[in-house]
Design a protein around this motif. Structure first.
Motif, PDB file in Angstrom:
ATOM      1  N   GLY A 182       0.774  -1.221   0.006  1.00  0.00           N
ATOM      2  CA  GLY A 182      -0.134  -0.036  -0.060  1.00  0.00           C
ATOM      3  C   GLY A 182       0.737   1.216  -0.023  1.00  0.00           C
ATOM      4  N   ASP A 183       0.127   2.289  -0.310  1.00  0.00           N
ATOM      5  CA  ASP A 183       0.992   3.660  -0.383  1.00  0.00           C
ATOM      6  C   ASP A 183       1.028   4.287   1.052  1.00  0.00           C
ATOM      7  N   VAL A 184       1.713   5.258   1.303  1.00  0.00           N
ATOM      8  CA  VAL A 184       1.978   6.099   2.230  1.00  0.00           C
ATOM      9  C   VAL A 184       0.598   6.884   2.320  1.00  0.00           C
ATOM     10  N   SER A 185       0.115   6.962   3.728  1.00  0.00           N
ATOM     11  CA  SER A 185      -1.133   7.664   3.747  1.00  0.00           C
ATOM     12  C   SER A 185      -1.203   9.242   3.479  1.00  0.00           C
ATOM     13  N   SER A 186       0.071   9.733   3.881  1.00  0.00           N
ATOM     14  CA  SER A 186       0.036  11.154   3.998  1.00  0.00           C
ATOM     15  C   SER A 186       1.582  11.524   4.021  1.00  0.00           C
ATOM     16  N   LEU A 205       4.632   6.836   9.806  1.00  0.00           N
ATOM     17  CA  LEU A 205       5.750   7.307  10.538  1.00  0.00           C
ATOM     18  C   LEU A 205       7.237   7.155   9.928  1.00  0.00           C
ATOM     19  N   THR A 206       7.501   5.746   9.810  1.00  0.00           N
ATOM     20  CA  THR A 206       8.772   5.489   9.325  1.00  0.00           C
ATOM     21  C   THR A 206       9.149   6.169   7.811  1.00  0.00           C
ATOM     22  N   PHE A 207       8.152   6.248   6.895  1.00  0.00           N
ATOM     23  CA  PHE A 207       8.396   7.113   5.615  1.00  0.00           C
ATOM     24  C   PHE A 207       8.706   8.524   5.789  1.00  0.00           C
ATOM     25  N   THR A 208       7.737   9.170   6.607  1.00  0.00           N
ATOM     26  CA  THR A 208       8.154  10.728   6.911  1.00  0.00           C
ATOM     27  C   THR A 208       9.326  10.865   7.493  1.00  0.00           C
ATOM     28  N   ALA A 209       9.822   9.993   8.522  1.00  0.00           N
ATOM     29  CA  ALA A 209      10.909  10.227   9.188  1.00  0.00           C
ATOM     30  C   ALA A 209      12.192  10.266   8.390  1.00  0.00           C
ATOM     31  N   ASN A 210      12.093   9.877   7.111  1.00  0.00           N
ATOM     32  CA  ASN A 210      13.368   9.924   6.470  1.00  0.00           C
ATOM     33  C   ASN A 210      13.318  11.439   5.792  1.00  0.00           C
ATOM     34  N   ASN A 225       9.803  -2.755  12.549  1.00  0.00           N
ATOM     35  CA  ASN A 225       9.297  -2.619  11.403  1.00  0.00           C
ATOM     36  C   ASN A 225       9.531  -1.189  10.786  1.00  0.00           C
ATOM     37  N   ASN A 226      10.228  -0.325  11.364  1.00  0.00           N
ATOM     38  CA  ASN A 226      10.722   0.843  10.949  1.00  0.00           C
ATOM     39  C   ASN A 226      11.754   0.571   9.921  1.00  0.00           C
ATOM     40  N   PHE A 227      11.845   1.499   8.763  1.00  0.00           N
ATOM     41  CA  PHE A 227      12.674   1.262   7.703  1.00  0.00           C
ATOM     42  C   PHE A 227      13.590   2.535   7.378  1.00  0.00           C
ATOM     43  N   PRO A 228      14.660   2.787   8.216  1.00  0.00           N
ATOM     44  CA  PRO A 228      15.461   4.112   8.030  1.00  0.00           C
ATOM     45  C   PRO A 228      16.225   4.188   6.848  1.00  0.00           C
ATOM     46  N   LEU A 229      15.903   4.756   5.731  1.00  0.00           N
ATOM     47  CA  LEU A 229      16.817   4.836   4.307  1.00  0.00           C
ATOM     48  C   LEU A 229      18.266   5.220   4.742  1.00  0.00           C
ATOM     49  N   ARG A 230      18.523   5.842   5.691  1.00  0.00           N
ATOM     50  CA  ARG A 230      19.798   6.455   5.968  1.00  0.00           C
ATOM     51  C   ARG A 230      20.757   5.376   6.370  1.00  0.00           C
TER      52      ARG A 230
END
Length: 538
Positions: free
Chosen positions: A36-40, A52-57, A528-533
């Motif tokens: 699914g997509d990121v809701s916002s 939360l994990t997507f926007t935390a990037n 299940n957080n995914f930090p791209l850093r």
């Protein structure tokens, strides 16, 4: 650096699958997908791990989790308590937002008040906050109504936004997703984090690029990140095998073994901190989706017990989850502080005739009909789990009308109003919860099980309105108790209350399974957080 007088609540170390990091040389494009997509793009729009994990990037918090899930400095370099009800955060100097404007205490005060205000879905993290104020450009002070030893842990998932950017773009308040509202921050983002939002096409793709002015040293070697939602599991797995994507955030249990046999693929797996469960509307006097009129079957403990003891979680693990689940009878996973193993013993399954007798004794000799809400792109095999539940309950005379929807529609239907805390339009539902803000059982107590109260910000994700006065008293006491032995005793007593009440139907601790191409190195935390850093592409 953390300076505090508080008692440190013991946390069980959570496994973290970590692979080696490479230098910034040979920078690469990283393509990944999810069901699914990121809701916002608004970090306060929903208390949901993926958002939360997507926007935390893009944004940074005051304090963050490292690879071992321990707190470390981010936008705050030092924090602690000057007395039991006063916290301070000393802010990192020289930090700029990606538009070049300086980061100051004004942004922190604005962000915390915005996250705690109308339209926000993360305001449950501020139940003890009385006031936040600016001391100077690089220090803020927080006053709490009661001692809160876990405040810094709670705020590790709260991203800090630019006050000037939000005001300029009329996004001073989050758009209320429960009401399907939108504003500029829904589709745009600008923070101090390691990446910047380059392009956002909701439902199609989202592109991030590195933030050249980020205050920290990058451990990734990415020049571009392309995220694509791919709802069809077969299409997503085929894209990974073909090299069209580098990583999938969710692997269906049916595909795990075949991916393990592919020489070009790496599978990362382990238990997640999330528990998936079923909830009942126990608040209304009449269900909104049932053939029973004038009363609510779920208010009767015998009905809840009949349903709980007719759902075969071992069969769901075996046939639906292909072994990738850890059945449970409590609302918190192993590894979380406050887990009570002696209460994690599921009662024996009832024979259909035994369950029907319970229903008859409760006044439903012919069973009843009820609607059920379930996502089809949020949890692993979520809609298939719900289909299995429908089949199991049919055997005891409970006809379940399943409505499986995408996460945006599903959450908008089941979550309580962020304005007045009133229940939404669900009678029976699936939900999953990970206490990844604190890794402590109190987060589950406060957000999921306590009586919903918009004023105290307790129970805001208690969609069914379960309420027990004694449980509430114990949960409030657990929040402030610093004596470990006393706190553990209260946790056990509170846990026994909701278990004995059959307040919910815990199903399982979800397994965490990601898959990448062989040339990708990353870190897979148990939350299940995914930090791209921490991603490198060779």
């Amino acid at each position: 650096m953390f300076v505090s007088l508080r008692h440190t609540v013991a946390l069980t170390a959570l496994a973290c699958a970590s692979l080696s990091m490479a230098p910034m040389a040979n920078a690469k494009t990283f393509k990944w997908a999810n069901s699914g997509d990121v809701s916002s793009m608004d970090p306060y729009a929903r208390q949901e791990t993926f958002l939360l994990t997507f926007t935390a990037n893009i944004y940074d918090p005051l304090v963050r989790r490292n690879k071992e899930l321990k707190l470390e400095p981010a936008l705050a370099t030092k924090w602690g308590q000057t007395n039991p009800t006063t916290w301070f955060f000393d802010l990192r100097e020289g930090v700029k937002f990606s538009d070049g404007t300086p980061f100051t205490a004004d942004d922190v005060v604005f962000s915390i008040n915005r996250a705690n205000g109308p339209g926000s879905n993360v305001n449950g993290n501020f139940s003890t906050m009385k006031e936040i104020k600016k001391v100077n450009d690089h220090r803020v002070e927080v006053t709490t109504t009661v001692p809160d030893p876990l405040l810094a842990d709670k705020w590790a998932s709260i991203s800090i936004m630019s006050k000037a950017w939000a005001e300029k773009n009329s996004a001073v308040q989050p758009a209320d997703m429960v009401k399907n509202e939108e504003n500029f921050a829904t589709r745009n983002a600008m923070g101090t984090g390691p990446f910047m939002l380059k392009e956002r096409r909701a439902g199609e793709k989202t592109i991030l690029v590195p933030n050249p002015t980020w205050w920290d040293k990058p451990e990734h070697n990415l020049t571009e990140v392309i995220f694509t939602p791919v709802p069809n599991a077969a299409t997503r797995i085929a894209a990974l095998k073909a090299g069209d994507i580098d990583m999938t955030y969710e692997v269906p249990p049916a595909d795990t073994d075949s991916l393990k046999k592919d020489a070009n693929i790496k599978v990362l797996e382990g238990p997640e901190t999330r528990v998936v469960f079923l909830g009942f509307d126990q608040e209304r006097d009449e269900l909104v989706e049932s053939n029973v009129k004038g009363k609510n079957p779920f208010k009767d403990k015998r009905v809840r017990e009949a349903i709980h003891r007719s759902i075969d979680v071992d069969a769901i693990k075996r046939t639906v989850m292909r072994g990738q689940a850890f059945p449970t009878n409590v609302m918190v996973a192993k590894g979380i502080n406050g887990y009570t193993p002696d209460l994690d013993k599921r009662p024996a399954l009832l024979k259909p005739e035994e369950a029907k007798k319970l229903l008859a004794d409760a006044g439903y000799p012919n069973g009843f009909e009820v609607g059920m809400d379930c996502p089809n792109d949020r949890y692993v095999n979520d809609d298939k789990i719900c289909q299995a539940v429908v089949s199991m309950l049919a055997k005891i005379g409970v006809k379940v009308n399943l409505r499986a929807q995408t996460r945006n529609l599903y959450f908008a239907k089941i979550l309580r109003s962020t304005q007045d805390g009133k229940p939404n339009n669900t009678s029976f539902y699936m939900l999953g919860w990970s206490p990844a803000t604190t890794y402590d059982v109190h987060n589950v107590f406060e957000q999921i099980i306590q009586t919903p109260d918009i004023k105290t910000k307790k129970g805001l994700f208690n969609a069914g309105g379960y309420s027990n006065k004694k449980f509430d008293e114990l949960a409030n006491a657990v929040e402030v108790e610093t004596d470990k032995a006393k706190r553990d005793a209260m946790i056990r007593e509170a846990t026994k209350i909701y278990v004995d009440d059959y307040a919910y139907v815990p199903l399982h601790q979800q397994a965490l399974v990601w898959a990448t191409r062989k040339n990708v190195d990353l870190v897979q935390p148990a939350d299940n957080n995914f930090p791209l850093r921490w991603v490198t592409v060779k």
